[in-house]
Scaffold this motif. Structure first.
Motif, mmCIF file in Angstrom:
data_model
loop_
_atom_site.group_PDB
_atom_site.id
_atom_site.type_symbol
_atom_site.label_atom_id
_atom_site.label_comp_id
_atom_site.label_asym_id
_atom_site.label_seq_id
_atom_site.Cartn_x
_atom_site.Cartn_y
_atom_site.Cartn_z
ATOM 1 N N GLU A 91 0.824 -1.211 0.000
ATOM 2 C CA GLU A 91 0.000 0.000 0.000
ATOM 3 C C GLU A 91 0.857 1.259 0.000
ATOM 4 O OE1 GLU A 91 -3.222 2.643 0.085
ATOM 5 O OE2 GLU A 91 -2.959 0.573 -0.600
ATOM 6 N N ALA A 92 1.923 1.287 0.825
ATOM 7 C CA ALA A 92 2.810 2.452 0.859
ATOM 8 C C ALA A 92 3.511 2.635 -0.487
ATOM 9 C CB ALA A 92 3.836 2.293 1.976
ATOM 10 N N ASP A 93 3.898 1.529 -1.124
ATOM 11 C CA ASP A 93 4.546 1.597 -2.438
ATOM 12 C C ASP A 93 3.606 2.199 -3.482
ATOM 13 O OD1 ASP A 93 6.893 0.501 -4.235
ATOM 14 O OD2 ASP A 93 5.031 -0.103 -5.230
ATOM 15 N N ARG A 94 2.342 1.776 -3.462
ATOM 16 C CA ARG A 94 1.359 2.292 -4.432
ATOM 17 C C ARG A 94 1.162 3.794 -4.256
ATOM 18 N NH1 ARG A 94 -3.846 3.792 -4.749
ATOM 19 N NH2 ARG A 94 -4.103 3.562 -2.480
ATOM 20 N N LEU A 95 1.011 4.235 -3.008
ATOM 21 C CA LEU A 95 0.822 5.652 -2.735
ATOM 22 C C LEU A 95 2.054 6.470 -3.122
ATOM 23 C CD1 LEU A 95 -0.941 5.572 0.761
ATOM 24 C CD2 LEU A 95 -1.932 6.379 -1.387
ATOM 25 N N ALA A 96 3.230 5.927 -2.832
ATOM 26 C CA ALA A 96 4.466 6.649 -3.151
ATOM 27 C C ALA A 96 4.586 6.896 -4.649
ATOM 28 C CB ALA A 96 5.679 5.867 -2.641
ATOM 29 N N ARG A 97 4.249 5.902 -5.457
ATOM 30 C CA ARG A 97 4.340 6.055 -6.912
ATOM 31 C C ARG A 97 3.396 7.151 -7.406
ATOM 32 N NH1 ARG A 97 5.148 0.152 -9.790
ATOM 33 N NH2 ARG A 97 6.476 -0.783 -8.195
ATOM 34 N N ILE A 98 2.181 7.157 -6.908
ATOM 35 C CA ILE A 98 1.201 8.168 -7.329
ATOM 36 C C ILE A 98 1.706 9.570 -6.981
ATOM 37 C CG2 ILE A 98 -1.107 9.098 -6.878
ATOM 38 C CD1 ILE A 98 -2.059 6.224 -6.460
ATOM 39 N N LEU A 99 2.227 9.732 -5.778
ATOM 40 C CA LEU A 99 2.684 11.042 -5.332
ATOM 41 C C LEU A 99 3.895 11.520 -6.124
ATOM 42 C CD1 LEU A 99 2.312 10.703 -1.449
ATOM 43 C CD2 LEU A 99 0.722 11.729 -3.085
ATOM 44 N N ILE A 100 4.818 10.621 -6.428
ATOM 45 C CA ILE A 100 6.007 11.000 -7.209
ATOM 46 C C ILE A 100 5.607 11.442 -8.615
ATOM 47 C CG2 ILE A 100 8.157 10.161 -8.235
ATOM 48 C CD1 ILE A 100 8.389 8.271 -5.781
ATOM 49 N N TRP A 101 4.734 10.695 -9.260
ATOM 50 C CA TRP A 101 4.280 11.064 -10.611
ATOM 51 C C TRP A 101 3.591 12.429 -10.597
ATOM 52 C CZ3 TRP A 101 2.325 5.434 -11.178
ATOM 53 C CH2 TRP A 101 3.281 4.671 -11.851
#
Length: 462
Positions: free
Chosen positions: A360-370
């Motif tokens: 879940e943290a990985d998914r959120l991190a990707r969205i925020l970086i993009w």
């Protein structure tokens, strides 16, 4: 100050020699921050979260030190532009002195009241995260005087156009940080404490090295070789005239980030960890302009270059050169920012995988970086690099007031509305970042209006 007919000339070779080391230096600073997170991530999300929470507070303090350094850099650059080298040397002594005094007091408070400060700000976090944060905060608290002196001395080197020397010291500091992190974290399995000790040792060495470099009397800006700084109230007043508004601006901005971070801390450990990773990456992308993030590195570095170039032009009364060089360096910031963020967008899955986060943290991190990289390419230089022009000209009060108003209305107010109240709609930490970019847009409009008005020309201190 009246405009003069004498023109200040910086050829392309000089500008490249100034800007390139600054970009590299900022990349080093951010990548080492990322390395800290990556190394400690092996201890789990709680360790990553602990470092993130402390870094938010530490950044508040470091931005205060940076504000003092900015005050000294502006006064010193204007003195050089006005051909007042003796004044510049007095500025150097007084800047190092004031940085040392302020940082020792702050360091003592943080060391004695470490847990109380963290509890006051992050009282609702999990106990495991709090324990990690206290350990890291206590150790790194001893490093504040050294990083403050390093910031002040480095700003003087940049004011002289000696960015390559500042880069050399930065490389030593960041290299030692990574080396000792590896030794303490992987060799001795010290976890978050190892990261703290690595940071402490590297800052101590950097502070000592840069001070001894600045004792060299061949430099236009140098400190007394026997450390007889003295006390010059008039010069300190000029430094603080720039530094205090910048410090209030930076301090209030970091307090705003603390408020937002406090909100984020209520959204769960996955949200905290994802936000920490996205922030560490975004810090690397912004460096060429002003505030730092991976996505904004070129803009943060360009802000430092503008302080040197614009400060010297204003000191000489050459406002036509201010306009020409500002436009040129702003274009460079945008070009570099686009190149860097395009790379980040394509590398996001790989970057996120370095941190060993939960799914879940990985998914959120990707969205925020993009999301951050896409917005950076449009707004970041105008929002964060452009104010460096105004500060270097002495127009710090306008920058302070406009920045504080925009932050409280948009970054904080909207963060609690979009990220907090609308959390049941699935926005959460995503809403916090939307509020942040609305803040950027407001800054773009405000900064552009001020520059076009020409009122910033009345702020020279030399």
């Amino acid at each position: 100050m009246q405009e003069t007919t004498a023109r200040v000339q910086f050829d392309k070779k000089y500008l490249i020699a100034l800007v390139l080391p600054l970009v590299i230096e900022q990349v080093l600073a951010v990548t080492v921050g990322m390395a800290d997170m990556i190394m400690v991530s092996g201890a789990g999300d709680t360790a990553v979260s602990g470092v993130s929470l402390v870094n938010t507070i530490s950044n508040l303090l470091i931005y205060i030190f940076n504000a003092l350094a900015t005050g000294g850099a502006v006064v010193a650059a204007q003195a050089l532009g006005a051909k007042k080298k003796k004044t510049g040397q007095i500025v150097a002594n007084q800047l190092v002195l004031i940085c040392l005094i302020v940082s020792v007091v702050i360091s003592a408070v943080c060391i004695v009241f470490d847990r109380a400060i963290l509890t006051l700000i992050y009282g609702k976090v999990e106990q495991a995260v709090m324990d990690q944060a206290v350990t890291y905060f206590f150790i790194t608290g001893f490093s504040f005087p050294f990083i403050a002196v390093y910031d002040g001395a480095s700003s003087l080197l940049r004011s002289m156009g000696k960015a390559s020397i500042s880069l050399f010291v930065s490389a030593i500091m960041n290299g030692l940080n990574i080396l000792f992190n590896a030794i303490f974290v992987f060799g001795y399995n010290m976890g978050i404490a190892g990261v703290g000790y690595g940071t402490l040792i590297s800052r101590v060495v950097a502070g000592i090295v840069v001070v001894f470099i600045l004792r060299n009397e061949k430099y236009d800006l140098h400190i007394d070789k026997y450390f007889r700084f003295g006390w010059d109230g008039q010069i300190i007043g000029k430094i603080l005239r720039i530094g205090i508004p910048s410090g209030i601006d930076n301090g209030m901005f970091q307090i705003g980030k603390l408020c937002v971070s406090s909100l984020t801390s209520t959204l769960g450990t996955s949200a905290i960890a994802a936000n920490a990773v996205a922030n560490s990456v975004s810090t690397l992308a912004n460096i060429p302009g002003a505030t730092m993030s991976l996505a904004t590195i070129p803009a943060a570095a360009m802000g430092l270059a503008l302080t040197t170039v614009v400060g010297q032009c204003v000191g000489a009364g050459d406002y036509q050169s201010v306009k020409e060089y500002s436009w040129k360096l702003m274009k460079w910031a945008y070009v570099m920012l686009w190149g860097l963020n395009i790379v980040i967008i394509f590398m996001t899955p790989t970057i996120a995988s370095w941190y060993n986060l939960s799914a879940e943290a990985d998914r959120l991190a990707r969205i925020l970086i993009w999301y951050h990289s896409a917005c950076c390419m449009v707004m970041w230089p105008a929002a964060w690099t452009l104010p460096s022009i105004l500060r270097a000209a002495g127009d710090v009060k306008f920058v302070m007031v406009s920045s504080i108003i925009i932050m409280w209305v948009f970054r904080i107010g909207l963060a609690y509305v979009i990220g907090g109240l609308m959390q049941p709609m699935g926005l959460g930490v995503w809403g916090v970042w939307i509020a942040m970019t609305i803040d950027w847009f407001a800054r773009c409009v405000c900064n552009a209006w001020r520059l076009k008005s020409g009122k910033w020309k009345r702020g020279a201190v030399i």
